[in-house]
Design a protein around this motif. Structure first.
Motif, PDB file in Angstrom:
ATOM      1  N   PHE A   1      57.388 115.966  22.559  1.00 27.02           N
ATOM      2  CA  PHE A   1      58.128 115.962  21.584  1.00 27.02           C
ATOM      3  C   PHE A   1      57.902 114.930  20.226  1.00 27.02           C
ATOM      4  O   PHE A   1      58.399 114.939  19.339  1.00 27.02           O
ATOM      5  N   GLU A   2      57.464 113.985  21.106  1.00 29.24           N
ATOM      6  CA  GLU A   2      57.212 112.698  20.515  1.00 29.24           C
ATOM      7  C   GLU A   2      56.151 112.661  19.514  1.00 29.24           C
ATOM      8  O   GLU A   2      55.552 112.751  18.468  1.00 29.24           O
ATOM      9  N   LYS A   3      54.719 113.872  20.508  1.00 35.10           N
ATOM     10  CA  LYS A   3      53.755 114.173  19.626  1.00 35.10           C
ATOM     11  C   LYS A   3      54.099 115.136  18.497  1.00 35.10           C
ATOM     12  O   LYS A   3      53.058 114.973  17.145  1.00 35.10           O
ATOM     13  N   VAL A   4      55.273 116.541  18.694  1.00 34.35           N
ATOM     14  CA  VAL A   4      55.463 117.086  17.047  1.00 34.35           C
ATOM     15  C   VAL A   4      55.834 116.315  16.008  1.00 34.35           C
ATOM     16  O   VAL A   4      55.648 116.732  15.301  1.00 34.35           O
ATOM     17  N   ILE A   5      56.665 115.011  16.466  1.00 33.29           N
ATOM     18  CA  ILE A   5      56.859 114.552  14.989  1.00 33.29           C
ATOM     19  C   ILE A   5      55.449 113.631  14.630  1.00 33.29           C
ATOM     20  O   ILE A   5      56.040 113.241  13.651  1.00 33.29           O
ATOM     21  N   ASN A   6      54.684 113.292  15.151  1.00 29.78           N
ATOM     22  CA  ASN A   6      54.287 111.904  15.208  1.00 29.78           C
ATOM     23  C   ASN A   6      52.364 112.900  14.190  1.00 29.78           C
ATOM     24  O   ASN A   6      51.761 111.932  14.066  1.00 29.78           O
ATOM     25  N   SER A   7      52.331 114.339  14.723  1.00 29.39           N
ATOM     26  CA  SER A   7      51.631 114.779  14.184  1.00 29.39           C
ATOM     27  C   SER A   7      51.367 115.697  12.368  1.00 29.39           C
ATOM     28  O   SER A   7      52.838 115.901  12.066  1.00 29.39           O
ATOM     29  N   GLN A   8      50.928 115.462  11.930  1.00 29.23           N
ATOM     30  CA  GLN A   8      50.772 116.440  10.737  1.00 29.23           C
ATOM     31  C   GLN A   8      50.445 117.552  10.367  1.00 29.23           C
ATOM     32  O   GLN A   8      50.095 118.012  12.255  1.00 29.23           O
ATOM     33  N   PRO A   9      51.111 118.681   9.754  1.00 25.68           N
ATOM     34  CA  PRO A   9      50.934 119.892   9.859  1.00 25.68           C
ATOM     35  C   PRO A   9      50.188 120.970   9.638  1.00 25.68           C
ATOM     36  O   PRO A   9      48.597 119.947   9.308  1.00 25.68           O
TER      37      PRO A   9
END
Length: 248
Positions: A217-225
């Motif tokens: 979930f943290e990777k989702v938040i910290n990644s670019q779309p």
């Protein structure tokens, strides 16, 4: 007269119905509408296709139309219209497959529509739909060419769909190990699509590994779309934040 002709030509260029650009222009409009979740633009693509003479005999137009309905069912119509819209997605995708059995994108759309339609059915009926779902998704994975940019994205979608199927169906039909494998394959194909991490987070919640779920979930938040899935990413970030709040 010349001014009138110039206006007509401009309008034709905008709608993509000149110089053989029909399919490519409509496909581009679809991608833009999906990227931005632009309902009016999506409905414009639907209207342009459905007013095209004999569009029902063109596998490419049917595929784009099916994709439009699949997207609209997700975010573009009221809840009471979702099931009917998914039926349109499925029927147009299956019509495309009849014309072009090697159309991997249409196979994915048909499978995805069936998977979502199952949510509106009873448990027994939804389980009977798994056979068609698996057939379409498995065929999509087999047919879609990962060396083609567009097809690679749809192959990624199909792998995610397979992972979700193995994760979400009731025991003993689930397969968490294979689900993880499907998500990892999807990541290898399209590492810049953070929604895969969201689905993996849900998987680890099911397996009881809260630490791994938190990492995903943290990777989702910290990644670019992904550049063609911006609004989808925004929703994923919202969902990831919600799940992280529950894990605190």
């Amino acid at each position: 007269m010349r001014k009138y002709l110039a206006v007509v030509v401009s309008l034709l260029l905008l709608t993509g119905f000149i110089f053989g650009a029909t399919v490519s222009e409509l496909n581009k409009l679809f991608y833009e509408a999906r990227r931005d979740r632009d309902r009016e633009k999506m409905l414009r693509v639907v209207a342009e296709i459905e007013k095209t003479p004999n569009y029902g005999k063109d596998a490419k137009l049917l595929t784009i139309l099916a994709d439009c309905y699949l997207e609209l069912a997700t975010w573009g119509v009221p809840d009471n219209e979702k099931e009917k819209t998914l039926e349109k997605a499925r029927s147009n995708a299956e019509a495309a497959i009849k014309i072009d059995p090697k159309n991997g994108r249409a196979h994915y759309i048909a499978g995805a529509a069936i998977g979502r339609l199952a949510q509106y059915k009873g448990i027994v009926q939804s389980l009977f739909m798994l056979g068609d779902y698996d057939r379409y998704i498995d065929t999509a994975i087999k047919l879609l060419n990962e060396n083609d940019e567009e097809e690679r994205l749809y192959k990624t979608f199909a792998l995610i769909a397979k992972g979700m199927r193995d994760r979400d169906v009731p025991w003993p039909l689930n397969n968490y190990k294979r689900s993880e494998e499907m998500f990892n394959q999807a990541l290898k194909l399209t590492p810049n699509y953070p929604n895969i991490y969201l689905e993996m987070g849900y998987l680890y919640l099911k397996t009881g590994d809260k630490q791994k779920a938190k990492e995903m979930f943290e990777k989702v938040i910290n990644s670019q779309p992904h550049p063609w899935l911006i609004k989808t990413h925004e929703e994923a970030v919202k969902d990831a934040r919600s799940e992280l709040a529950k894990l605190k």
